[in-house]
Design an enzyme around this catalytic site. Structure first.
Site, PDB file in Angstrom:
ATOM      1  N   THR A  53       0.822  -1.215   0.000  1.00  0.00           N
ATOM      2  CA  THR A  53       0.000   0.000   0.000  1.00  0.00           C
ATOM      3  C   THR A  53       0.857   1.267   0.000  1.00  0.00           C
ATOM      4  OG1 THR A  53      -1.444   1.318   1.440  1.00  0.00           O
ATOM      5  CG2 THR A  53      -0.077  -0.295   2.522  1.00  0.00           C
ATOM      6  N   TYR A  80      -1.529   0.501  10.329  1.00  0.00           N
ATOM      7  CA  TYR A  80      -1.808  -0.234   9.091  1.00  0.00           C
ATOM      8  C   TYR A  80      -0.584  -0.210   8.172  1.00  0.00           C
ATOM      9  CZ  TYR A  80      -3.488  -1.151   4.397  1.00  0.00           C
ATOM     10  OH  TYR A  80      -3.614  -1.633   3.121  1.00  0.00           O
TER      11      TYR A  80
END
Ligand code: UDP
Length: 324
Positions: free
Chosen positions: A117, A141
């Site tokens: 990501t 995250y």
């Protein structure tokens, strides 16, 4: 027929990848615990239910299907939730990846494509982002995805693993044929939330912050069509078949779009006004993210084909109308 194991194959991006794989002559076997995925989205191959941290279950599934490659999508993926539950995020995203790597090694599966990501970059000091921009995540995250990348690199050093790491920017839209799409609960992403507000499914869209140092004061993101993200995995598999080198690629368009520009696109697609209001900034949101995306273009031969904003919003709208 070649077989690929798709962890998270019942999820949003994983299901699009299954469709792309099936079209390219692969049999996609989904491995998903259905905690966030949907059984109904597993349409292009079998489903094996299981948790990514369950080594015995992974061993059994790998022994049954003997895949040539693993595409690893299964993860927890919400920035806000990761701040509240960092231990859970570490367990699923990092320990889960380590468990998968150990199972792959034991089963002699040597090819891996990993869903990473843009969140690994945190708040970049220079734009556009490139694959050499320092990894400096600003939320759990992003930290767990960066740690999972490290675990993959370590596994490759000590073994025969070939891997591609794909760092997605803002995957959005839905299958152009309307066969799969985004169904998160709760939905936290901008485009589906803006569509829901336009269609009157929710009373208002909250825009998190209008005082960022950007032309209209709202955050800027690099939206890439989920079908383009999906076919990048096919390109990565082909590249890994032909090359011995690992590869890390950003997947984005190079184009930044502000939150207010997204609202305008949703209004154009729906023909309705999006009722929205300004709310405080969302913790952990970088003001501007977009990538030059050179590695994917130059090495994988990938380019976004359907990532213009009207196509992304139009396909997301089609899916959202199907869900009604
Ligand atoms: N956003 C917003 N309202 C929403 C959802 C998102 O204002 O209901 C903003 C968010 O703060 C960010 C951008 O939209 O600036 C993209 O957020 P999203 O959650 O879609 O993706 P992210 O960039 O966090 O992966």
């Amino acid at each position: 027929m070649r077989t690929a194991l798709i962890t998270g194959g019942a999820g949003y991006i994983g299901s699009h990848a299954c469709k792309a794989l099936a079209r390219s002559g692969w049999r996609p076997v989904s491995y998903d615990d259905l905690s966030q995925g949907h059984r109904a989205l597993v349409k292009w191959g079998p489903l094996e239910e299981g948790d990514i941290r369950d080594r015995a279950r992974l061993d059994a599934v790998l022994a049954r299907w003997r895949p040539q490659a693993v595409l690893h999508f299964a993860a927890l993926s919400q920035v806000g939730a990761s701040v509240l539950q960092p231990d859970l995020y570490r367990d699923v995203n990092v320990a889960g990846t380590e468990c998968l790597l150990a199972a792959m090694r034991a089963a002699n599966v040597e090819t891996l494509v990993f869903s990473s990501t843009a969140a690994v970059y945190g708040v970049p000091t220079r734009l556009p982002i490139t694959e050499t921009t320092p990894v400096a995540p600003t939320n759990p995250y992003g930290e767990t995805k960066a740690a999972a990348e490290d675990a993959i690199r370590r596994a490759a050093e000590g073994g025969k693993l070939r891997y591609a790491i794909l760092r997605y920017f803002n995957a959005a839209g839905g299958d152009p044929d309307g066969e799969t799409g985004e169904s998160h609960d709760p939905e936290t992403h901008l485009i589906p939330n803006a569509i829901a507000a336009a269609l009157g499914k929710t009373p208002t869209l909250d825009i998190f912050g209008d005082d960022y140092p950007t032309p209209d004061g709202t955050c800027i993101r690099d939206y890439v069509h989920v079908s383009d993200v999906a076919w990048a995995h096919i390109a990565a598999l082909e590249w890994l078949e032909a090359n011995d080198e690992p590869i890390t690629c950003d997947l984005g368009t190079g184009q930044g779009t502000s939150n207010l520009a997204v609202i305008s696109a949703v209004e154009a697609a729906t023909g309705r006004r999006v009722p929205w209001r300004t709310m405080p900034r969302r913790p952990g949101d970088p003001p501007v993210l977009y990538t030059a995306g050179r590695a994917a273009r130059e090495t994988l031969g990938w380019m976004p084909l359907r990532s213009d904003l009207p196509s992304i919003v139009g396909d997301a709208l089609k899916w959202s109308q199907r869900l009604q």
